[in-house]
Scaffold this motif. Structure first.
Motif, PDB file in Angstrom:
ATOM      1  N   UNK A  42      -9.914  39.490  84.767  1.00 42.19           N
ATOM      2  CA  UNK A  42      -9.678  40.607  83.858  1.00 42.19           C
ATOM      3  C   UNK A  42     -10.092  40.172  82.461  1.00 42.19           C
ATOM      4  N   UNK A  43     -10.642  41.119  81.694  1.00 42.67           N
ATOM      5  CA  UNK A  43     -11.065  40.849  80.321  1.00 42.67           C
ATOM      6  C   UNK A  43     -10.671  42.029  79.441  1.00 42.67           C
ATOM      7  N   UNK A  44     -10.307  41.722  78.218  1.00 40.47           N
ATOM      8  CA  UNK A  44      -9.952  42.733  77.226  1.00 40.47           C
ATOM      9  C   UNK A  44     -10.923  42.618  76.047  1.00 40.47           C
ATOM     10  N   UNK A  45     -11.446  43.744  75.614  1.00 38.75           N
ATOM     11  CA  UNK A  45     -12.286  43.794  74.419  1.00 38.75           C
ATOM     12  C   UNK A  45     -11.449  44.412  73.309  1.00 38.75           C
ATOM     13  N   UNK A  46     -11.050  43.582  72.350  1.00 40.98           N
ATOM     14  CA  UNK A  46     -10.184  44.019  71.250  1.00 40.98           C
ATOM     15  C   UNK A  46     -11.092  44.471  70.098  1.00 40.98           C
ATOM     16  N   UNK A  47     -11.120  45.793  69.841  1.00 36.85           N
ATOM     17  CA  UNK A  47     -12.025  46.377  68.864  1.00 36.85           C
ATOM     18  C   UNK A  47     -11.235  46.771  67.623  1.00 36.85           C
ATOM     19  N   UNK A  48     -11.848  46.577  66.482  1.00 38.01           N
ATOM     20  CA  UNK A  48     -11.251  46.989  65.218  1.00 38.01           C
ATOM     21  C   UNK A  48     -10.946  48.480  65.241  1.00 38.01           C
ATOM     22  N   UNK A  49      -9.788  48.850  64.731  1.00 40.07           N
ATOM     23  CA  UNK A  49      -9.328  50.232  64.832  1.00 40.07           C
ATOM     24  C   UNK A  49     -10.214  51.233  64.127  1.00 40.07           C
ATOM     25  N   UNK A  50     -10.885  50.810  63.043  1.00 42.81           N
ATOM     26  CA  UNK A  50     -11.735  51.755  62.303  1.00 42.81           C
ATOM     27  C   UNK A  50     -13.052  52.044  63.012  1.00 42.81           C
ATOM     28  N   UNK A  51     -13.394  51.279  64.034  1.00 38.66           N
ATOM     29  CA  UNK A  51     -14.663  51.480  64.741  1.00 38.66           C
ATOM     30  C   UNK A  51     -14.504  52.592  65.780  1.00 38.66           C
ATOM     31  N   UNK A  52     -14.321  53.810  65.312  1.00 36.91           N
ATOM     32  CA  UNK A  52     -14.065  54.909  66.245  1.00 36.91           C
ATOM     33  C   UNK A  52     -15.310  55.238  67.071  1.00 36.91           C
ATOM     34  N   UNK A  53     -16.439  55.451  66.409  1.00 35.55           N
ATOM     35  CA  UNK A  53     -17.664  55.797  67.135  1.00 35.55           C
ATOM     36  C   UNK A  53     -18.126  54.646  68.021  1.00 35.55           C
ATOM     37  N   UNK A  54     -17.921  53.426  67.553  1.00 35.70           N
ATOM     38  CA  UNK A  54     -18.306  52.269  68.353  1.00 35.70           C
ATOM     39  C   UNK A  54     -17.469  52.168  69.627  1.00 35.70           C
ATOM     40  N   UNK A  55     -16.190  52.514  69.521  1.00 34.38           N
ATOM     41  CA  UNK A  55     -15.324  52.490  70.706  1.00 34.38           C
ATOM     42  C   UNK A  55     -15.770  53.548  71.713  1.00 34.38           C
ATOM     43  N   UNK A  56     -16.153  54.713  71.210  1.00 34.25           N
ATOM     44  CA  UNK A  56     -16.651  55.754  72.120  1.00 34.25           C
ATOM     45  C   UNK A  56     -17.905  55.296  72.854  1.00 34.25           C
ATOM     46  N   UNK A  57     -18.826  54.648  72.145  1.00 35.39           N
ATOM     47  CA  UNK A  57     -20.048  54.160  72.780  1.00 35.39           C
ATOM     48  C   UNK A  57     -19.739  53.081  73.807  1.00 35.39           C
ATOM     49  N   UNK A  58     -18.787  52.196  73.488  1.00 33.13           N
ATOM     50  CA  UNK A  58     -18.431  51.127  74.419  1.00 33.13           C
ATOM     51  C   UNK A  58     -17.751  51.683  75.665  1.00 33.13           C
ATOM     52  N   UNK A  59     -16.848  52.635  75.490  1.00 33.27           N
ATOM     53  CA  UNK A  59     -16.170  53.223  76.651  1.00 33.27           C
ATOM     54  C   UNK A  59     -17.156  54.004  77.532  1.00 33.27           C
ATOM     55  N   UNK A  60     -18.123  54.650  76.930  1.00 33.71           N
ATOM     56  CA  UNK A  60     -19.139  55.345  77.716  1.00 33.71           C
ATOM     57  C   UNK A  60     -19.956  54.352  78.535  1.00 33.71           C
ATOM     58  N   UNK A  61     -20.323  53.225  77.926  1.00 28.36           N
ATOM     59  CA  UNK A  61     -21.079  52.202  78.651  1.00 28.36           C
ATOM     60  C   UNK A  61     -20.245  51.591  79.773  1.00 28.36           C
ATOM     61  N   UNK A  62     -18.952  51.408  79.544  1.00 29.90           N
ATOM     62  CA  UNK A  62     -18.086  50.890  80.603  1.00 29.90           C
ATOM     63  C   UNK A  62     -18.012  51.858  81.777  1.00 29.90           C
ATOM     64  N   UNK A  63     -17.922  53.152  81.490  1.00 32.96           N
ATOM     65  CA  UNK A  63     -17.887  54.151  82.562  1.00 32.96           C
ATOM     66  C   UNK A  63     -19.174  54.127  83.373  1.00 32.96           C
TER      67      UNK A  63
END
Length: 561
Positions: free
Chosen positions: A174-195
């Motif tokens: 298991x791995x966790x990617x801890x992203x800075x809270x202000x990176x809203x658009x970056x989190x969306x792009x990362x979650x889309x790539x994970x899906x």
């Protein structure tokens, strides 16, 4: 791991056995013979004396400027996920060995050898009682640094693939990617790539059809705290606690997230590992100088004509990096005042040193600075370097978690003194005492935030002593310059609830009060109370003026409660 002598085949050898020492001696002899052969070959081959000018075919991050799209199909065309199944089917320690041979050092700022770090984690993960965990540090909060942000939004599949390889290599599931809270658009792009990766069968159960290979990756959004960029502060935040660093030892590889062995590594570090495994460690080690191998993302901002994030070879000259990729300094190179080469926490580099210094760990260390996160901030002579130091100090004061006294109180003290220096209200004779307080903040805290807050100010006092002396002699009032007197009625500092009139504040700033007294919970109303610091005989507050209870000094509360 192959050269370490601790493994024979796929089995780990007991360190206390004679077989361990016999294998270790054999491995040591083989390494010495290999190094002698390499040295003999290096003596005949001409050594590289210039670095830089990375060609497009050697770039790892080919979509750094989002020319082709971050989705899975575009990533496959760029070579991502190529032969990943073959790599995962090989010995997990083979990946660690490739990273070790490549000479890759951590890109998060410390520059620790990544291969050795992963090997230690692989050994710790052999314990059957606790599962291993991998945490990817995407809490990029260092001022002047934005390299991980570009990877998250434009190259998310490189990050996911590298995380998958590292997780498998160290024996985690298991791995966790801890992203800075202000990176809203970056989190969306990362979650889309994970899906997309889960849908394609690259993550989850039986990855790539390999029976029993189950790895999951989760995205965790932080709350915007700079201190969570420290590995143990990140672990505390992941557990749902305040982001406060832990004492070490035990190290995260021993006791980390939820008490399990944990590897905390940087986004850029894991993102280059797939390319190292596919192209070979010798290809990666061919860039840069010895002990400073590879390619690197550099952020160039500040007083340059074209701020940018660029991938370049390690050991490129700093002047060439600025002029080739950022269009040079605004006003020309002669207008340069200094450069911050690795984020706001590293010391300044003056123009004379900038001409010859190389952008790698060893060269910048010899120049009295550090590579850090490679966030290059250029400052020309049109700026007020004292005001810049004040803003930097205010940042570290606001981001201190308050756990360690030297950091909690020292950052407040530093802001107050640097502000006095910027306003020309500090006595030159007290600079020696100020330097001693800065030294008290170094290496006396759990994490590196205390030293990070002290180093820029120490560099300011070392390199810009004449500017400080001139400011003190001129008595330049920067506050009145930024806030003219006609605007004082709108300024919170001059409101009826403030700490006093400008005359009272000026009187206080000239007081040579005790260091301990200046840090009593922000109590600064000393116009008529400075003489009471030593005795503790506090007079009653002015009955005609409202003073909140939290502004009372502790000594007065204990006396009159």
């Amino acid at each position: 791991p192959v050269n370490s002598g601790c493994f024979r085949g796929k089995k780990m050898i007991n360190p206390r056995s004679q077989l361990f020492w016999k294998t270790w001696k054999e491995s040591l002899k083989a390494q010495m013979a290999k190094r002698a052969q390499q040295a003999k070959g290096a003596a005949t081959a001409p050594a590289r004396t210039t670095h830089g000018g990375l060609e497009d075919k050697d770039r790892i991050f080919q979509n750094l400027y989002n020319d082709h799209g971050p989705d899975l199909q575009a990533a496959l065309k760029r070579g991502d996920w190529y032969r990943t199944k073959d790599i995962l089917q090989s010995n997990p320690l083979w990946v660690v060995d490739q990273v070790k041979r490549s000479g890759l050092r951590g890109r998060g700022g410390a520059g620790f050898p990544s291969g050795f770090k992963y090997w230690l984690m692989a050994v710790a993960a052999k314990k059957p009682d606790r599962p291993a965990i991998v945490c990817i540090n995407a809490d990029e909060s260092e001022p002047g640094t934005c390299k991980d942000r570009e990877i998250l939004r434009h190259e998310p599949h490189k990050l996911i693939e590298g995380t998958l390889m590292v997780t498998h290599a160290v024996g985690a599931r298991v791995a966790y990617i801890y992203v800075r809270g202000e990176f809203y658009n970056e989190i969306l792009a990362l979650e889309k790539a994970l899906a997309e990766a889960y849908k394609a069968g690259y993550l989850g159960q039986n990855i790539f059809g390999i029976k029993g290979l189950n790895i999951d990756i989760f995205v965790h959004r932080g709350a915007g705290a700079y201190i969570c960029g420290e590995e143990t502060g990140l672990i505390e935040s992941l557990e749902g606690k305040p982001g406060r660093p832990r004492l070490k030892p035990p190290f995260p590889a021993q006791v980390g997230l939820y008490g399990c062995p944990t590897l905390v590594t940087n986004v850029e570090t894991v993102s280059v590992i797939p390319s190292i495994c596919r192209r070979g460690p010798d290809w990666f080690a061919g860039f840069g100088r010895d002990r400073n191998a590879g390619v690197k993302l550099f952020n160039i901002s500040g007083d340059v004509n074209s701020p940018c994030t660029v991938e370049e070879e390690m050991s490129i000259p700093l002047k060439e990096l600025i002029e080739r990729h950022a269009g040079g300094v605004i006003g020309g190179w002669d207008n340069l005042m200094c450069v911050v080469p690795g984020g706001s926490s590293v010391p300044y580099v003056l123009p004379d040193a900038c001409k010859d210094v190389l952008m790698d760990y060893d060269s910048l260390r010899d120049a009295g600075s550090a590579l850090g996160t490679a966030g290059v901030y250029v400052i020309n002579k049109n700026n007020d370097i004292l005001r810049l130091a004040q803003r930097t100090s205010e940042f570290y004061m606001n981001e201190s978690c308050g756990q360690c006294t030297p950091c909690r109180e020292g950052t407040k003290y530093t802001v107050r003194k640097v502000k006095q220096i910027a306003q020309g209200k500090y006595r030159e004779t007290n600079l020696r005492n100020f330097w001693r307080k800065l030294e008290a903040m170094e290496y006396r805290t759990i994490c590196a935030l205390g030293p990070a807050a002290a180093w820029p100010v120490q560099s300011l006092m070392t390199n810009f002593g004449e500017e400080i002396k001139q400011r003190i002699e001129d008595g330049f009032d920067l506050a009145n310059w930024l806030y003219p007197p006609e605007h004082h009625q709108y300024d919170w500092r001059y409101s009826p609830r403030s700490y006093g009139t400008p005359q009272e504040e000026e009187f206080y700033l000239f007081q040579d009060a005790d260091f301990r007294a200046e840090l009593v919970y922000g109590y600064e109303e000393l116009y008529d109370k400075t003489k009471h610091w030593a005795t503790g005989d506090w007079p009653d507050p002015d009955p005609n003026r409202y003073v909140p209870s939290w502004e009372y000094p502790i000594g007065w509360i204990n006396t009159h409660l």
